[in-house]
Design a protein around this motif. Structure first.
Motif: not given
Length: 149
Positions: A96-120
């Motif tokens: 998140m620091t390097d890419k300057r993003v605040r949210h990261l989608p969580v994927l396993r085998d291209k399937q959405l599992r959740g999302i995490v924010s920097i605050g989380d």
């Protein structure tokens, strides 16, 4: 060190998802109702992009485009930085620091599992650190009591 899966088990796997052809105005209403800073854009079960408050400000508000004239697909960010449930949380912070993003989608085998924010991530790491400190304090005070007997 904890990973994304631990965080999602704690916070939940719920993600606000929208479709690329949805009117932006409707999605902004939805984001406000859900107190969400982002929405993942899905089409046919596949993650196509992400829409953030920042996208709306930079691509609609600043250029003074009418919000009723725009769909999610017109302004969503199509380049996604994602993580897997196994990704360590310290690695998430670095990404998140390097890419300057605040949210990261969580994927396993291209399937959405959740999302995490920097605050989380920060909140979880602080709680984890606090738990470890309390355990160490309990251990130390127990050791002192045993030594004095």
């Amino acid at each position: 060190m904890s990973n994304v899966s631990n965080l999602l088990d704690s916070k939940g796997h719920d993600v606000l998802t929208v479709k690329p052809d949805q009117p932006l105005h409707d999605v902004i209403d939805l984001m406000c109702t859900r107190l969400a800073g982002t929405a993942l854009v899905m089409d046919g079960g596949e993650v196509k992009g992400i829409l953030s408050e920042r996208d709306v400000i930079r691509k609609v508000v600043l250029p003074r485009i009418g919000v009723d004239e725009v769909t999610v697909g017109d302004i969503m960010s199509k380049t996604l930085t994602t993580v897997s449930p196994d990704t360590p949380l310290d690695e998430c912070m670095q990404i998140m620091t390097d890419k300057r993003v605040r949210h990261l989608p969580v994927l396993r085998d291209k399937q959405l599992r959740g999302i995490v924010s920097i605050g989380d991530v920060v909140k979880y790491l602080l709680l984890e650190k606090d738990f470890k400190i309390r355990n160490l304090e309990t251990y130390i005070s127990g050791s002192k009591e045993s030594a004095s007997n």
